[in-house]
Write an enzyme that holds these catalytic residues in place. Structure first.
Site, short mmCIF file in Angstrom:
data_model
loop_
_atom_site.label_atom_id
_atom_site.label_comp_id
_atom_site.label_asym_id
_atom_site.label_seq_id
_atom_site.Cartn_x
_atom_site.Cartn_y
_atom_site.Cartn_z
N ASP A 51 40.17 2.15 50.83
CA ASP A 51 40.15 2.19 49.39
C ASP A 51 39.72 3.35 49.10
OD1 ASP A 51 41.00 -0.60 48.74
OD2 ASP A 51 39.25 -1.29 49.72
N ASP B 196 39.27 5.61 56.08
CA ASP B 196 38.91 4.25 55.03
C ASP B 196 40.16 4.16 54.59
OD1 ASP B 196 37.47 2.50 54.07
OD2 ASP B 196 36.99 3.79 52.27
#
Length: 574
Positions: free
Chosen positions: A129, A127
């Site tokens: 963030d 991922d």
């Protein structure tokens, strides 16, 4: 801000209450001394037992020394007997805790829920963030401030709410919110509310008030609690770090209406604040703030770059699946890893719409050109150097062939990032939990170790000696129970004065902690923890005894929290 501080100060008073924590050498939180010493079957030492002499020890008896207890002296009554047992146990706690044991926890370690051999992992997915990019706490303040402005200007809430400033340490991740009652609380793995952690606005509710609101119980039924993705019909769980400013704004807005005696609907308030927080993201405010000052908001970029370099240099394939837009990811990755950051990744997917990306079978991939504009052609392969938008995991698996335990995916959101991958597709999963850095520091303090060890021992005394039913004994047990409650409150306050640890509710794991164990094979404070391990390293979960098992494993008896690696031992890997 003075109003908020005054309201919160009441919840911090417990940290100084009760008996002083026992003094002595530092100890490991993993050790329990409750089972050491006399058992609950020992009869009260009343009468002439003191006249009998103990059998003489054999000479040279392998160096065995018998422990001397004050309780061998004949007390005059039951109360004296119980307090002598208390004193013995307190002294034992001091003598049995290994010096310096609480210093062994390492906040840069990787912790295992399941056995994972990195030698079997060929593909690493990420991922963006709070995984590749970690953000400073200043971002939470700006999200809160902007959402508060939307609440006033767009939803026409009273201007006076603007006087409430952001409270940095009010909420913690993993809390539940009762939408209809407007209550923020912490729930354990068995769906029970932790006492002392229910807040209406900025003020805690008493246990009596909570029982009255929930029909005489602290239990939240499954059908009302969070669904699979943390969104139940009445109760929502806040699972990601971005939700911390949202929880704070909910508490502040509720507090404003309550303290000013203004009638309002908590359901409307919840929906309006959720939408206001969403507007901060949808209108691009968060992306703009971060891109304008990457030096302030984006943390540990050099370490992320080092992780990517190391993985690629050892022949691993990398991919990125994020909900963030390409312009934002490009700016951040360029800051952390340079203009050629795309060379690290075999596949890059932006605006993926997780968690639907993992369950949708229909939405197709679209390619972005060099200007970030969408292309129209059908996607027949996922090529290195290209940027793709949307799509779904089923097409991803078909086009890449990356399946099963040879894939390890890193993310911060247990539901949106990890749950489906583990349960539906058999990928290995790694949770990024930045709060570990703070929590391991708390666990490593002398105050915590001594208090927790004595709490465990005192609990053991209560369990063993409850067979005594006379009134004097019951009065002693009430005093011990009060001390136990005070110790638990003090330990909770060491983490967070309102809600305590994100992993524990008293002795039980939290709802968040149980989900962490269920949906992640390994977890760590940041991606940079991977630099402390060789890529052929095998992570083994600690075998802690079940309730019906004896703690006979050497790992549990001898190593305790020393199970985690030391940075200095792994420093050659960096």
């Amino acid at each position: 801000m003075d109003k908020i501080s005054a309201r919160l100060s009441a919840t911090r008073g417990l940290s100084g209450s009760g008996d002083e924590a026992p003094r002595g050498r530092c100890g490991s939180a993993g050790h329990s001394c409750a089972s050491v010493g006399p058992t609950g079957d020992d009869p009260p030492h009343i009468g002439t037992t003191g006249d009998k002499k103990r059998a003489k020890e054999p000479a040279g008896g392998a160096g065995v020394r018998r422990r001397s207890f004050t309780s061998t002296a004949a007390p005059v009554d039951q109360r004296s007997y119980l307090w002598s047992r208390y004193s013995d146990m307190r002294r034992l706690v001091h003598e049995l805790i290994p010096p310096g044991a609480c210093k062994t926890l390492n906040s840069a370690a990787i912790y295992a829920n399941n056995e994972v051999d990195l030698a079997e992992v060929d593909i690493y997915g990420f991922d963006y963030d709070y995984t590749l990019a970690l953000y400073s706490n200043a971002l939470n303040t700006m999200i809160y401030n902007q959402a508060r402005t939307f609440l006033i200007e767009h939803f026409k809430y009273p201007e006076e709410i603007s006087k409430y400033e952001y409270v940095p340490n009010f909420a913690v991740r993993g809390l539940h919110y009762d939408i209809q009652k407007g209550l923020l609380m912490k729930i354990d793995a068995f769906h029970y509310i932790q006492r002392g952690t229910v807040y209406r606005g900025l003020s805690p509710l008493s246990d009596e008030e909570v029982l009255d609101l929930y029909g005489g119980t602290f239990h939240i039924p499954l059908h009302e609690d969070s669904g699979f993705y943390g969104k139940g019909p009445r109760v929502k769980q806040f699972m990601d770090i971005f939700s911390i400013p949202e929880m704070t704004l909910l508490a502040v807005a509720n507090d404003f209406f309550i303290t000013n005696d203004i009638e309002y609907d908590p359901v409307h308030l919840f929906k309006d604040i959720s939408e206001a927080i969403g507007m901060v993201h949808l209108k691009g405010f968060m992306y703009k703030w971060v891109m304008q000052d990457l030096g302030e908001f984006d943390l540990r970029g050099e370490e992320t770059d080092a992780v990517l370099h190391r993985l690629v240099s050892q022949g691993k394939k990398l991919f990125l699946i994020t909900n963030s837009p390409f312009s934002f990811v490009d700016k951040g990755m360029t800051h952390m890893a340079g203009k050629k950051w795309r060379d690290f990744f075999d596949v890059v997917i932006v605006q993926a719409d997780k968690p639907h990306f993992f369950t949708d079978c229909v939405k197709p991939f679209r390619r972005l050109d060099d200007n970030g504009d969408l292309r129209w052609e059908k996607i027949k392969s996922l090529d290195k150097g290209q940027i793709y938008k949307q799509g779904n995991l089923y097409d991803f698996l078909r086009l890449t062939g990356w399946r099963g335990s040879k894939v390890l995916y890193f993310g911060d959101h247990l539901y949106s990032d990890l749950a489906d991958l583990m349960l539906r597709h058999g990928w290995r999963t790694a949770a990024i939990v930045p709060e570990l850095e703070h929590e391991t520091k708390v666990v490593s303090t002398n105050r915590y170790a001594l208090s927790l060890t004595w709490l465990q021992a005192l609990t053991g005394l209560l369990e063993q000696l409850q067979v005594h039913k006379d009134q004097e004994s019951k009065q002693v047990f009430r005093e011990w129970q009060q001390e136990r409650d005070e110790l638990r409150a003090m330990i909770k306050n060491l983490y967070n004065p309102q809600f305590g640890s994100i992993f524990r509710t008293g002795h039980n794991p939290t709802y968040f902690s149980r989900r962490l164990c269920r949906f992640s094979d390994i977890y760590m404070a940041s991606l940079s923890c991977l630099l402390n391990y060789d890529l052929s390293y095998t992570f083994y979960p600690r075998r802690t005894p079940l309730q019906h098992e004896a703690p006979l494993w050497m790992d549990q008896l001898c190593t305790g929290c020393m199970k985690t690696p030391f940075l200095e031992e792994m420093s050659h890997i960096r």
